[in-house]
Scaffold this motif. Structure first.
Motif, PDB file in Angstrom:
ATOM      1  N   ALA A   1     -22.761  53.910  66.818  1.00 40.36           N
ATOM      2  CA  ALA A   1     -22.100  53.484  65.585  1.00 40.36           C
ATOM      3  C   ALA A   1     -21.349  54.646  64.937  1.00 40.36           C
ATOM      4  O   ALA A   1     -20.210  54.484  64.480  1.00 40.36           O
ATOM      5  N   VAL A   2     -21.978  55.816  64.898  1.00 38.01           N
ATOM      6  CA  VAL A   2     -21.326  56.990  64.307  1.00 38.01           C
ATOM      7  C   VAL A   2     -20.086  57.361  65.126  1.00 38.01           C
ATOM      8  O   VAL A   2     -19.015  57.641  64.565  1.00 38.01           O
ATOM      9  N   ALA A   3     -20.209  57.346  66.443  1.00 38.87           N
ATOM     10  CA  ALA A   3     -19.069  57.692  67.300  1.00 38.87           C
ATOM     11  C   ALA A   3     -17.927  56.699  67.125  1.00 38.87           C
ATOM     12  O   ALA A   3     -16.746  57.090  67.076  1.00 38.87           O
ATOM     13  N   GLU A   4     -18.264  55.411  66.998  1.00 41.85           N
ATOM     14  CA  GLU A   4     -17.211  54.404  66.813  1.00 41.85           C
ATOM     15  C   GLU A   4     -16.482  54.627  65.494  1.00 41.85           C
ATOM     16  O   GLU A   4     -15.248  54.547  65.431  1.00 41.85           O
ATOM     17  N   MET A   5     -17.241  54.906  64.445  1.00 43.07           N
ATOM     18  CA  MET A   5     -16.594  55.145  63.158  1.00 43.07           C
ATOM     19  C   MET A   5     -15.735  56.402  63.194  1.00 43.07           C
ATOM     20  O   MET A   5     -14.634  56.441  62.616  1.00 43.07           O
ATOM     21  N   LEU A   6     -16.189  57.441  63.875  1.00 38.39           N
ATOM     22  CA  LEU A   6     -15.386  58.656  63.987  1.00 38.39           C
ATOM     23  C   LEU A   6     -14.095  58.393  64.758  1.00 38.39           C
ATOM     24  O   LEU A   6     -13.037  58.958  64.423  1.00 38.39           O
ATOM     25  N   ASP A   7     -14.149  57.542  65.752  1.00 35.66           N
ATOM     26  CA  ASP A   7     -12.927  57.173  66.476  1.00 35.66           C
ATOM     27  C   ASP A   7     -11.935  56.471  65.553  1.00 35.66           C
ATOM     28  O   ASP A   7     -10.723  56.726  65.605  1.00 35.66           O
ATOM     29  N   VAL A   8     -12.456  55.573  64.719  1.00 33.70           N
ATOM     30  CA  VAL A   8     -11.592  54.867  63.767  1.00 33.70           C
ATOM     31  C   VAL A   8     -10.961  55.850  62.790  1.00 33.70           C
ATOM     32  O   VAL A   8      -9.750  55.812  62.526  1.00 33.70           O
ATOM     33  N   LEU A   9     -11.762  56.756  62.254  1.00 30.82           N
ATOM     34  CA  LEU A   9     -11.248  57.738  61.307  1.00 30.82           C
ATOM     35  C   LEU A   9     -10.234  58.676  61.955  1.00 30.82           C
ATOM     36  O   LEU A   9      -9.232  59.044  61.335  1.00 30.82           O
ATOM     37  N   ALA A  10     -10.496  59.066  63.201  1.00 35.15           N
ATOM     38  CA  ALA A  10      -9.560  59.947  63.900  1.00 35.15           C
ATOM     39  C   ALA A  10      -8.215  59.256  64.091  1.00 35.15           C
ATOM     40  O   ALA A  10      -7.159  59.871  63.930  1.00 35.15           O
ATOM     41  N   ALA A  11      -8.263  57.969  64.426  1.00 35.79           N
ATOM     42  CA  ALA A  11      -7.017  57.223  64.620  1.00 35.79           C
ATOM     43  C   ALA A  11      -6.235  57.104  63.319  1.00 35.79           C
ATOM     44  O   ALA A  11      -4.992  57.127  63.322  1.00 35.79           O
ATOM     45  N   ARG A  12      -6.942  57.013  62.197  1.00 32.89           N
ATOM     46  CA  ARG A  12      -6.269  56.824  60.904  1.00 32.89           C
ATOM     47  C   ARG A  12      -5.785  58.127  60.301  1.00 32.89           C
ATOM     48  O   ARG A  12      -4.793  58.140  59.575  1.00 32.89           O
ATOM     49  N   THR A  13      -6.496  59.214  60.573  1.00 30.97           N
ATOM     50  CA  THR A  13      -6.170  60.485  59.914  1.00 30.97           C
ATOM     51  C   THR A  13      -5.495  61.490  60.834  1.00 30.97           C
ATOM     52  O   THR A  13      -4.869  62.441  60.352  1.00 30.97           O
ATOM     53  N   GLY A  14      -5.667  61.326  62.132  1.00 27.42           N
ATOM     54  CA  GLY A  14      -5.156  62.311  63.076  1.00 27.42           C
ATOM     55  C   GLY A  14      -6.051  63.512  63.254  1.00 27.42           C
ATOM     56  O   GLY A  14      -5.748  64.411  64.047  1.00 27.42           O
ATOM     57  N   LEU A  15      -7.182  63.540  62.549  1.00 27.35           N
ATOM     58  CA  LEU A  15      -8.111  64.665  62.644  1.00 27.35           C
ATOM     59  C   LEU A  15      -8.996  64.511  63.870  1.00 27.35           C
ATOM     60  O   LEU A  15      -9.480  63.429  64.176  1.00 27.35           O
ATOM     61  N   ARG A  16      -9.247  65.635  64.565  1.00 26.32           N
ATOM     62  CA  ARG A  16     -10.110  65.606  65.756  1.00 26.32           C
ATOM     63  C   ARG A  16     -11.235  66.628  65.640  1.00 26.32           C
ATOM     64  O   ARG A  16     -11.883  66.937  66.641  1.00 26.32           O
ATOM     65  N   THR A  17     -11.449  67.184  64.451  1.00 24.44           N
ATOM     66  CA  THR A  17     -12.561  68.103  64.221  1.00 24.44           C
ATOM     67  C   THR A  17     -13.592  67.400  63.366  1.00 24.44           C
ATOM     68  O   THR A  17     -13.260  66.836  62.326  1.00 24.44           O
ATOM     69  N   VAL A  18     -14.841  67.423  63.819  1.00 22.30           N
ATOM     70  CA  VAL A  18     -15.910  66.751  63.086  1.00 22.30           C
ATOM     71  C   VAL A  18     -17.061  67.723  62.851  1.00 22.30           C
ATOM     72  O   VAL A  18     -17.419  68.502  63.735  1.00 22.30           O
ATOM     73  N   VAL A  19     -17.595  67.697  61.645  1.00 24.73           N
ATOM     74  CA  VAL A  19     -18.765  68.502  61.288  1.00 24.73           C
ATOM     75  C   VAL A  19     -19.964  67.559  61.202  1.00 24.73           C
ATOM     76  O   VAL A  19     -19.930  66.568  60.465  1.00 24.73           O
ATOM     77  N   LEU A  20     -21.008  67.853  61.948  1.00 28.84           N
ATOM     78  CA  LEU A  20     -22.226  67.037  61.923  1.00 28.84           C
ATOM     79  C   LEU A  20     -23.289  67.802  61.144  1.00 28.84           C
ATOM     80  O   LEU A  20     -23.759  68.849  61.585  1.00 28.84           O
ATOM     81  N   SER A  21     -23.640  67.299  59.974  1.00 35.18           N
ATOM     82  CA  SER A  21     -24.609  67.995  59.154  1.00 35.18           C
ATOM     83  C   SER A  21     -25.418  67.000  58.348  1.00 35.18           C
ATOM     84  O   SER A  21     -25.212  65.792  58.433  1.00 35.18           O
ATOM     85  N   GLY A  22     -26.355  67.505  57.561  1.00 36.18           N
ATOM     86  CA  GLY A  22     -27.290  66.655  56.851  1.00 36.18           C
ATOM     87  C   GLY A  22     -28.605  66.604  57.591  1.00 36.18           C
ATOM     88  O   GLY A  22     -28.674  66.844  58.812  1.00 36.18           O
ATOM     89  N   GLY A  23     -29.660  66.272  56.882  1.00 37.97           N
ATOM     90  CA  GLY A  23     -30.995  66.278  57.465  1.00 37.97           C
ATOM     91  C   GLY A  23     -31.139  65.382  58.676  1.00 37.97           C
ATOM     92  O   GLY A  23     -31.933  65.669  59.574  1.00 37.97           O
ATOM     93  N   VAL A  24     -30.352  64.295  58.742  1.00 41.70           N
ATOM     94  CA  VAL A  24     -30.489  63.369  59.863  1.00 41.70           C
ATOM     95  C   VAL A  24     -30.162  64.050  61.190  1.00 41.70           C
ATOM     96  O   VAL A  24     -30.707  63.688  62.244  1.00 41.70           O
TER      97      VAL A  24
END
Length: 238
Positions: free
Chosen positions: A170-193
């Motif tokens: 689910a997280v990967a799918e959402m990141l793909d959607v965001l990348a397509a909309r923003t053009g960004l391909r750098t992702v920071v994975l943080s937070g306790g999870v």
């Protein structure tokens, strides 16, 4: 939370669907409350017939707790991924109460690592038309619940793994959607999870086209938030 950000501005672009915290902060310490909300939503007055062992361990007054939750009384909404892990652990009979912080999520991960089969992606819903976009994990929790009281330990481990694999998908799918909309391909994975190594391992295998940044010199949870706040403050002052 899914945010597009730099040191100047940020935008909350997506999040997990809100679920209530029955009894407020006590729900974080007592994951059975979240599991009860899921089961009550599925079975209503027939809860005891479908989940007799779970129901037998409930304290007196749980019906009033569900009535209060339905009315929004002492049941603040949360989009925390951590509470989804808590709910999954309680539904699978792994942890009903957190004696120490993160106990349910740790127990769920340890159980998943004992699985003898590959994990499968359970059904979830994504609403990409809303602002922010939303990932609804209630179908996942319901799928975990089906027949949970009759599971063998091996089957329980398999479902725990399914939860992790589904979260990563689910997280990967959402990141793909965001990348397509923003053009960004750098992702920071943080937070306790993302202290959950199994979740991180499964997600990284799905992010081959991204530049992935992980915490190294700062902690991924609350300490990292404080560090980030200081960094933003310095940037705005400078």
């Amino acid at each position: 939370e899914f945010m597009v950000a730099d040191l100047a501005v940020y935008e909350r672009c997506a999040h997990f669907a809100y679920i209530p915290l029955p009894g407020g902060d006590r729900a974080a310490a007592e994951p059975w409350r979240l599991a009860l909300w899921v089961l009550h939503g599925m079975y209503g007055a027939e809860l005891a017939a479908h989940a007799p062992r779970f129901a037998a361990a409930l304290p007196a007054g749980w019906e009033l707790l569900m009535q209060a939750t339905a009315a929004g009384v002492n049941a603040p909404p949360t989009s925390s991924a951590g509470r989804l892990f808590d709910a999954a652990a309680a539904l699978l009979g792994i942890c009903r109460e957190n004696v120490y912080e993160g106990q349910a999520a740790i127990g769920l991960e340890l159980c998943a690592r004992r699985a003898r089969r590959a994990g499968v992606v359970l059904p979830y819903r994504m609403n990409c038309a809303s602002v922010p976009m939303v990932i609804d994990f209630l179908p996942v929790l319901c799928a975990l619940t089906d027949g949970a009281e009759g599971l063998t330990e091996e089957e329980r481990a398999g479902r725990a793994l399914d939860f992790h694999v589904t979260m990563a998908a689910a997280v990967a799918e959402m990141l793909d959607v965001l990348a397509a909309r923003t053009g960004l391909r750098t992702v920071v994975l943080s937070g306790g999870v993302f202290q959950n190594a199994l979740l991180l391992e499964n997600l990284l295998t799905r992010l081959g086209d991204f530049r992935v940044l992980l915490p190294h010199n700062a902690p991924p949870n609350d300490g990292g938030i404080a560090y980030g706040q200081a960094a933003v403050a310095l940037a705005r002052m400078g």
